[in-house]
Design an enzyme around this catalytic site. Structure first.
Site, PDB file in Angstrom:
ATOM      1  N   ILE A 110      -4.576   7.119 -15.777  1.00  0.00           N
ATOM      2  CA  ILE A 110      -3.247   6.780 -15.704  1.00  0.00           C
ATOM      3  C   ILE A 110      -3.595   5.287 -16.417  1.00  0.00           C
ATOM      4  O   ILE A 110      -4.616   4.782 -16.586  1.00  0.00           O
ATOM      5  CB  ILE A 110      -2.852   6.278 -14.065  1.00  0.00           C
ATOM      6  CG1 ILE A 110      -4.028   5.679 -13.348  1.00  0.00           C
ATOM      7  CG2 ILE A 110      -2.372   7.712 -13.522  1.00  0.00           C
ATOM      8  CD1 ILE A 110      -3.627   5.490 -11.958  1.00  0.00           C
ATOM      9  N   ASP A 111      -2.701   4.697 -16.815  1.00  0.00           N
ATOM     10  CA  ASP A 111      -2.533   3.448 -17.503  1.00  0.00           C
ATOM     11  C   ASP A 111      -3.381   2.146 -16.718  1.00  0.00           C
ATOM     12  O   ASP A 111      -3.020   2.059 -15.445  1.00  0.00           O
ATOM     13  CB  ASP A 111      -0.952   2.762 -18.049  1.00  0.00           C
ATOM     14  CG  ASP A 111      -0.560   3.871 -18.837  1.00  0.00           C
ATOM     15  OD1 ASP A 111      -1.272   4.797 -19.678  1.00  0.00           O
ATOM     16  OD2 ASP A 111       0.692   3.911 -18.870  1.00  0.00           O
ATOM     17  N   MET A 112      -3.735   0.874 -17.543  1.00  0.00           N
ATOM     18  CA  MET A 112      -4.503   0.003 -16.602  1.00  0.00           C
ATOM     19  C   MET A 112      -3.601  -0.549 -15.761  1.00  0.00           C
ATOM     20  O   MET A 112      -4.103  -1.046 -14.797  1.00  0.00           O
ATOM     21  CB  MET A 112      -4.898  -0.924 -18.055  1.00  0.00           C
ATOM     22  CG  MET A 112      -5.401  -2.396 -17.562  1.00  0.00           C
ATOM     23  SD  MET A 112      -6.221  -3.209 -18.805  1.00  0.00           S
ATOM     24  CE  MET A 112      -4.544  -3.858 -19.408  1.00  0.00           C
ATOM     25  N   ARG A 140       7.003   5.520 -18.871  1.00  0.00           N
ATOM     26  CA  ARG A 140       7.349   4.468 -19.395  1.00  0.00           C
ATOM     27  C   ARG A 140       8.451   4.586 -20.647  1.00  0.00           C
ATOM     28  O   ARG A 140       9.396   4.047 -20.904  1.00  0.00           O
ATOM     29  CB  ARG A 140       6.206   3.901 -19.913  1.00  0.00           C
ATOM     30  CG  ARG A 140       5.508   3.246 -18.703  1.00  0.00           C
ATOM     31  CD  ARG A 140       3.995   2.821 -19.199  1.00  0.00           C
ATOM     32  NE  ARG A 140       4.030   1.482 -19.985  1.00  0.00           N
ATOM     33  CZ  ARG A 140       2.873   0.964 -20.514  1.00  0.00           C
ATOM     34  NH1 ARG A 140       1.691   1.773 -20.660  1.00  0.00           N
ATOM     35  NH2 ARG A 140       3.108   0.007 -21.363  1.00  0.00           N
TER      36      ARG A 140
END
Length: 306
Positions: free
Chosen positions: A138-140, A239
């Protein structure tokens, strides 16, 4: 170099060699086997063949597996929020701002550095590289639940579940603007943006199918609290899809406006629930990561300015 040898029988004649190997060598992903074919490490009757070669009765197939490469990552004593752990899997609640895997500019302080310290030698290595358990990311700046695999069997099993989209992944986020529909489904192709190769975008061709189901949880004056259920797991999928609907995630300066209210650190997105078939017990298991403090604080603030 490890070698495997097979002989095609009558029932296997006319099968493509890549399909044949994926059925015979179930510990390896199809993409890994296709990579071996591309590197001419798969031979039929002593000669390298392409992935689309169709087998004949009596064909002798040999497969060479290169030795695994050690990954030079330093174990770091970084506290982890653990939702569940057994001999096969570790479910971690990833905090905001933590990168999952080391990369240029993020060589330390990542989730991988932390789990290497926590798990010591009990992590998976698969597809030619000794990888520290990471089967998805998963993204930062996205928080929440993440599966870490502690052995090769678990890694391959979870990877297969991800590939057939059977893992239950539910996110919660806050988007800009007020969504009119109570729920809906976004189905598009997602690929690299033609204007900025660092970004993903909804594309008309040369992309991968991406499906996101969404449901409104709560509406505010200029924002909407939304639940997302992923049917696929493309890079930046939620997103990109919400930006495509002109309702980018609050705080997302990549796919939304550069100026953001509330002094947020990246997108307001949380991987709340993850459910899957356990690699050993074969029972469905599900884990929930509580909303982070910043997210709850933001919800309280938005409820006062309706």
């Amino acid at each position: 170099m490890e070698e495997f040898h097979f002989c095609a029988d009558g029932a296997e004649a006319k099968l493509r060699v890549d399909k044949y190997l994926s059925e015979k060598m179930t510990d390896f992903s199809r993409s890994f086997l296709q990579n071996l074919l591309a590197k001419e490490l798969v031979c039929v009757n002593g000669k390298p063949v392409k992935a689309n070669y169709k087998l004949r009765l009596g064909d002798e197939i040999s497969v060479q597996i290169p030795p695994q490469k050690e990954v030079e990552i330093v174990a770091e004593d970084i506290p982890l929020s653990i939702l569940y752990e057994d001999d096969d899997v570790l479910i971690v609640n990833k905090p905001k701002g933590m990168v999952v895997h080391p990369s240029a500019g993020h060589e330390s302080g990542t989730l991988v550095n932390a789990i290497m310290y926590h798990c010591k030698d009990n992590l998976s290595g698969i597809n030619g590289e000794i990888r520290p358990g990471i089967v998805h990311r998963i993204d930062m700046d996205t928080t929440g639940s993440l599966i870490v695999c502690k052995n090769d069997k678990a890694h391959q099993n979870i990877a297969d579940q991800i590939q057939v989209h059977s893992i239950n992944r539910i996110y919660e986020g806050i988007v800009m603007g007020v969504l009119k529909e109570d729920e809906g489904t976004i189905k598009t192709l997602i690929g690299r943006s033609s204007s900025d190769r660092k970004k993903m975008a909804v594309v008309k061709q040369n992309g991968k199918e991406a499906i996101t189901h969404y449901k409104v949880l709560e509406r505010f004056r200029n924002y909407t609290y939304v639940q997302f259920k992923l049917e696929t797991g493309r890079t930046h999928q939620i997103r990109v899809h919400m930006a495509h609907l002109h309702h980018p995630l609050l705080g997302d300066q990549v796919y939304g406006p550069a100026k953001q209210p509330f002094s947020l650190q990246g997108q307001t997105l949380h991987a709340k629930i993850i459910g899957f078939e356990h690699p050993t017990t074969k029972e469905y298991v599900e884990f929930e990561a509580p909303l982070p403090e910043y997210f709850n604080d933001l919800l309280r603030k938005l409820r006062t300015i309706r």
